[in-house]
Design a protein around this motif. Structure first.
Motif, PDB file in Angstrom:
ATOM      1  N   VAL A 188      -6.213  -1.383  -3.423  1.00 30.85           N
ATOM      2  CA  VAL A 188      -7.527  -0.922  -3.890  1.00 30.85           C
ATOM      3  C   VAL A 188      -7.752   0.510  -3.421  1.00 30.85           C
ATOM      4  CG1 VAL A 188     -10.010  -1.259  -3.745  1.00 30.85           C
ATOM      5  CG2 VAL A 188      -8.479  -3.252  -3.905  1.00 30.85           C
ATOM      6  N   GLN A 189      -8.019   1.405  -4.383  1.00 31.87           N
ATOM      7  CA  GLN A 189      -8.267   2.805  -4.043  1.00 31.87           C
ATOM      8  C   GLN A 189      -9.628   3.303  -4.523  1.00 31.87           C
ATOM      9  OE1 GLN A 189      -4.605   5.448  -4.357  1.00 31.87           O
ATOM     10  NE2 GLN A 189      -3.914   3.687  -5.583  1.00 31.87           N
ATOM     11  N   GLY A 228       0.791  -1.221   0.000  1.00 34.55           N
ATOM     12  CA  GLY A 228       0.000   0.000   0.000  1.00 34.55           C
ATOM     13  C   GLY A 228       0.821   1.269   0.000  1.00 34.55           C
ATOM     14  N   ASP A 229       2.114   1.156  -0.275  1.00 34.64           N
ATOM     15  CA  ASP A 229       2.990   2.332  -0.328  1.00 34.64           C
ATOM     16  C   ASP A 229       3.159   2.797  -1.770  1.00 34.64           C
ATOM     17  OD1 ASP A 229       3.479   2.255   2.453  1.00 34.64           O
ATOM     18  OD2 ASP A 229       4.986   0.683   2.151  1.00 34.64           O
ATOM     19  N   HIS A 230       3.377   4.100  -1.931  1.00 37.54           N
ATOM     20  CA  HIS A 230       3.545   4.640  -3.281  1.00 37.54           C
ATOM     21  C   HIS A 230       4.743   3.998  -3.966  1.00 37.54           C
ATOM     22  CE1 HIS A 230       3.893   7.187  -6.700  1.00 37.54           C
ATOM     23  NE2 HIS A 230       4.975   7.798  -6.270  1.00 37.54           N
ATOM     24  N   ASP A 231       4.522   3.572  -5.212  1.00 41.20           N
ATOM     25  CA  ASP A 231       5.571   2.949  -6.006  1.00 41.20           C
ATOM     26  C   ASP A 231       5.248   3.233  -7.467  1.00 41.20           C
ATOM     27  OD1 ASP A 231       7.340   1.377  -7.378  1.00 41.20           O
ATOM     28  OD2 ASP A 231       6.887  -0.476  -6.308  1.00 41.20           O
ATOM     29  N   PRO A 232       6.100   3.994  -8.166  1.00 42.33           N
ATOM     30  CA  PRO A 232       5.824   4.284  -9.578  1.00 42.33           C
ATOM     31  C   PRO A 232       5.631   3.029 -10.427  1.00 42.33           C
ATOM     32  CG  PRO A 232       7.609   5.654  -8.764  1.00 42.33           C
ATOM     33  CD  PRO A 232       7.327   4.647  -7.689  1.00 42.33           C
ATOM     34  N   ALA A 233       6.172   1.909  -9.984  1.00 42.10           N
ATOM     35  CA  ALA A 233       6.008   0.649 -10.713  1.00 42.10           C
ATOM     36  C   ALA A 233       4.821  -0.155 -10.189  1.00 42.10           C
ATOM     37  CB  ALA A 233       7.289  -0.180 -10.604  1.00 42.10           C
ATOM     38  N   TRP A 238     -16.746 -10.937   1.067  1.00 44.32           N
ATOM     39  CA  TRP A 238     -15.493 -10.181   1.113  1.00 44.32           C
ATOM     40  C   TRP A 238     -14.293 -11.099   0.873  1.00 44.32           C
ATOM     41  CZ3 TRP A 238     -16.172  -5.189   0.724  1.00 44.32           C
ATOM     42  CH2 TRP A 238     -17.339  -4.613   1.225  1.00 44.32           C
ATOM     43  N   ASP A 239     -14.385 -12.332   1.344  1.00 41.38           N
ATOM     44  CA  ASP A 239     -13.308 -13.293   1.088  1.00 41.38           C
ATOM     45  C   ASP A 239     -13.154 -13.555  -0.406  1.00 41.38           C
ATOM     46  OD1 ASP A 239     -12.904 -13.549   3.835  1.00 41.38           O
ATOM     47  OD2 ASP A 239     -14.248 -15.278   4.001  1.00 41.38           O
ATOM     48  N   VAL A 240     -14.297 -13.631  -1.103  1.00 39.08           N
ATOM     49  CA  VAL A 240     -14.245 -13.878  -2.543  1.00 39.08           C
ATOM     50  C   VAL A 240     -13.540 -12.727  -3.263  1.00 39.08           C
ATOM     51  CG1 VAL A 240     -15.645 -14.155  -4.629  1.00 39.08           C
ATOM     52  CG2 VAL A 240     -16.269 -15.368  -2.541  1.00 39.08           C
ATOM     53  N   HIS A 295     -11.868  -3.368   4.705  1.00 40.98           N
ATOM     54  CA  HIS A 295     -11.194  -4.356   3.847  1.00 40.98           C
ATOM     55  C   HIS A 295     -10.158  -3.741   2.926  1.00 40.98           C
ATOM     56  CE1 HIS A 295     -13.416  -8.031   4.817  1.00 40.98           C
ATOM     57  NE2 HIS A 295     -14.412  -7.202   5.111  1.00 40.98           N
ATOM     58  N   PHE A 296     -10.337  -2.468   2.568  1.00 43.57           N
ATOM     59  CA  PHE A 296      -9.411  -1.793   1.663  1.00 43.57           C
ATOM     60  C   PHE A 296      -8.928  -0.509   2.347  1.00 43.57           C
ATOM     61  CE2 PHE A 296     -12.923  -3.543  -1.094  1.00 43.57           C
ATOM     62  CZ  PHE A 296     -12.299  -4.772  -1.309  1.00 43.57           C
ATOM     63  N   PRO A 297      -7.893  -0.595   3.173  1.00 45.12           N
ATOM     64  CA  PRO A 297      -7.521   0.540   4.022  1.00 45.12           C
ATOM     65  C   PRO A 297      -7.089   1.783   3.259  1.00 45.12           C
ATOM     66  CG  PRO A 297      -5.861  -1.204   4.108  1.00 45.12           C
ATOM     67  CD  PRO A 297      -7.042  -1.771   3.400  1.00 45.12           C
ATOM     68  N   ASN A 298      -6.774   1.653   1.967  1.00 47.47           N
ATOM     69  CA  ASN A 298      -6.360   2.818   1.184  1.00 47.47           C
ATOM     70  C   ASN A 298      -7.430   3.277   0.192  1.00 47.47           C
ATOM     71  OD1 ASN A 298      -3.671   3.175   2.277  1.00 47.47           O
ATOM     72  ND2 ASN A 298      -3.156   1.255   1.250  1.00 47.47           N
ATOM     73  N   VAL A 299      -8.653   2.763   0.340  1.00 50.48           N
ATOM     74  CA  VAL A 299      -9.713   3.185  -0.577  1.00 50.48           C
ATOM     75  C   VAL A 299     -10.035   4.658  -0.328  1.00 50.48           C
ATOM     76  CG1 VAL A 299     -11.614   2.458   0.950  1.00 50.48           C
ATOM     77  CG2 VAL A 299     -11.970   2.602  -1.530  1.00 50.48           C
ATOM     78  N   ARG A 300     -10.156   5.402  -1.412  1.00 54.64           N
ATOM     79  CA  ARG A 300     -10.432   6.831  -1.305  1.00 54.64           C
ATOM     80  C   ARG A 300     -11.809   7.193  -1.854  1.00 54.64           C
ATOM     81  NH1 ARG A 300      -5.804   9.878  -0.291  1.00 54.64           N
ATOM     82  NH2 ARG A 300      -3.839   8.729  -0.410  1.00 54.64           N
TER      83      ARG A 300
END
Length: 377
Positions: free
Chosen positions: A179-180, A100-105, A162-164, A215-220
């Motif tokens: 997931v954002q 979940g960290d920024h990565d250009p790749a 959610w598991d699916v 479930h998606f801690p970085n969802v915006r």
């Protein structure tokens, strides 16, 4: 450059066994062989986006005291402050690595939450998106919608649905932390009183919004659409006028966030963040043969024999609206498009083109299929 892969309903055998009892696997290209809906057309109401500040008069039920518009005060556009917040969040979306960290790749992941109709429509949208050269090559779209999984199947954060989704993400080599963005289209089956039934669904949608962040801690960003039109009335899987009234569930939920409901807060400065930013996605409901203001119609031929699930033409019509929305909205263009700039707007009275399906489409790969449930929407 990350290569986007076709989004497949690839489910490990155990999960398939749990969720596909009594299901038949129906590829999109096979939908054209299904018998089509033959029910009578009965006008239900003007769509919410055409109703504006006018009162909703229920089919056979009379005035309701509720008015239209997708957003407050009969408007179809977000209030200025909510619009600004959405654009700001959209510009913060960037590729992430598995942690979940920024990565250009890394990858920007978008997924869906919904039932069978949503799964069929979203899968076709994905096919169109991956064939569109304007779509961001760092974007991977994974279809999380599942046959028979209506709104109350997602309200428990520990529910198997959610598991699916996580299984499907893993199949494509990505994680929930990447997931954002999420598209949600949900309902409960059957008819019901108004506004009580719509309020029950609204509560489900709000719980789902909070579960997204679990479930998606970085969802915006979470985009909600309501039901497409049904050609069954009062009885059936998702009959009218309940299918139309599903739009009020979405409308009221988004208005609650705009009004500062702490149970839907997305702004750190306002308190604990418990949900993503909520917005309408494309509004899909059309009053059948009566043209919507954008010129679109929804015919019996857009539904299969149960008059609830989309035919191939119905799937195409929803995919067209989804692609048009995500390519042109101010809160989606920065991350959905390769150059981050939406195309010049087209007149709202002219619908986007619907590609003509190939008469002999190639068969899907072995692990691409739709889980189609004729008895539950």
């Amino acid at each position: 450059m990350f290569i986007r892969r076709r989004v497949l309903f690839a489910v490990p055998g155990l999960i398939l066994f749990l969720f596909v009892t009594s299901l038949s696997a129906t590829p999109l290209h096979a939908l054209q062989t299904e018998e089509l809906c033959e029910r009578e057309f009965i006008s239900v109401n003007r769509p919410l986006n055409d109703l504006g500040s006018d009162e909703y008069v229920r089919l056979e039920g009379g005035p309701t005291g509720f008015t239209g518009g997708l957003y407050p005060s009969g408007q179809n556009s977000r209030p200025a402050a909510h619009e600004a917040s959405g654009v700001e969040l959209a510009n913060q979306i960037q590729p992430l690595d598995a942690a979940g960290d920024h990565d250009p790749a890394g990858t920007i992941v978008m997924t869906s939450v919904g039932m069978s109709n949503a799964g069929m429509e979203f899968a076709e949208f994905i096919r169109w998106a991956e064939d569109d050269p304007e779509v961001n090559q760092d974007l991977l779209i994974v279809n999380g919608a599942q046959a028979g999984a209506v709104s109350d199947d997602w309200t428990d954060p520990d529910a198997p649905t959610w598991d699916v989704v996580e299984q499907r993400l893993a199949h494509h080599g990505v994680t929930p932390e990447q997931v954002q963005v999420v598209w949600v289209k949900q309902t409960r089956t059957g008819s019901g009183d108004f506004p009580e039934k719509a309020q029950i669904v609204q509560e489900d949608l709000e719980i789902i919004a909070r579960n997204l962040l679990i479930h998606f801690p970085n969802v915006r960003l979470a985009y909600y659409s309501s039901r497409t039109r049904s050609y069954t009335y009062w009885q059936g899987l998702s009959p009218e006028p309940a299918a139309f009234e599903n739009g009020f569930s979405v409308k009221w939920m988004i208005e609650a966030q705009i009004d500062g409901d702490p149970d839907l807060n997305f702004e750190p400065e306002a308190g604990p963040v418990v949900a993503p930013y909520l917005s309408w996605g494309p509004y899909l409901w059309i009053d059948g043969e009566n043209e919507r203001s954008d010129g679109r119609v929804w015919l019996t031929s857009d539904l299969i024999q149960d008059c609830t699930h989309p035919s191939e033409s119905g799937v195409d019509k929803v995919a067209d609206q989804l692609l048009d929305y995500f390519k042109t909205d101010t809160t989606t263009a920065p991350w959905f498009l390769e150059d981050g700039t939406p195309p010049d707007p087209t007149p709202t009275a002219t619908p986007g083109p619907t590609p003509t399906p190939s008469p002999t489409p190639p068969p899907p790969p072995p692990d691409e299929y739709y889980l189609f449930l004729p008895t539950i929407n």
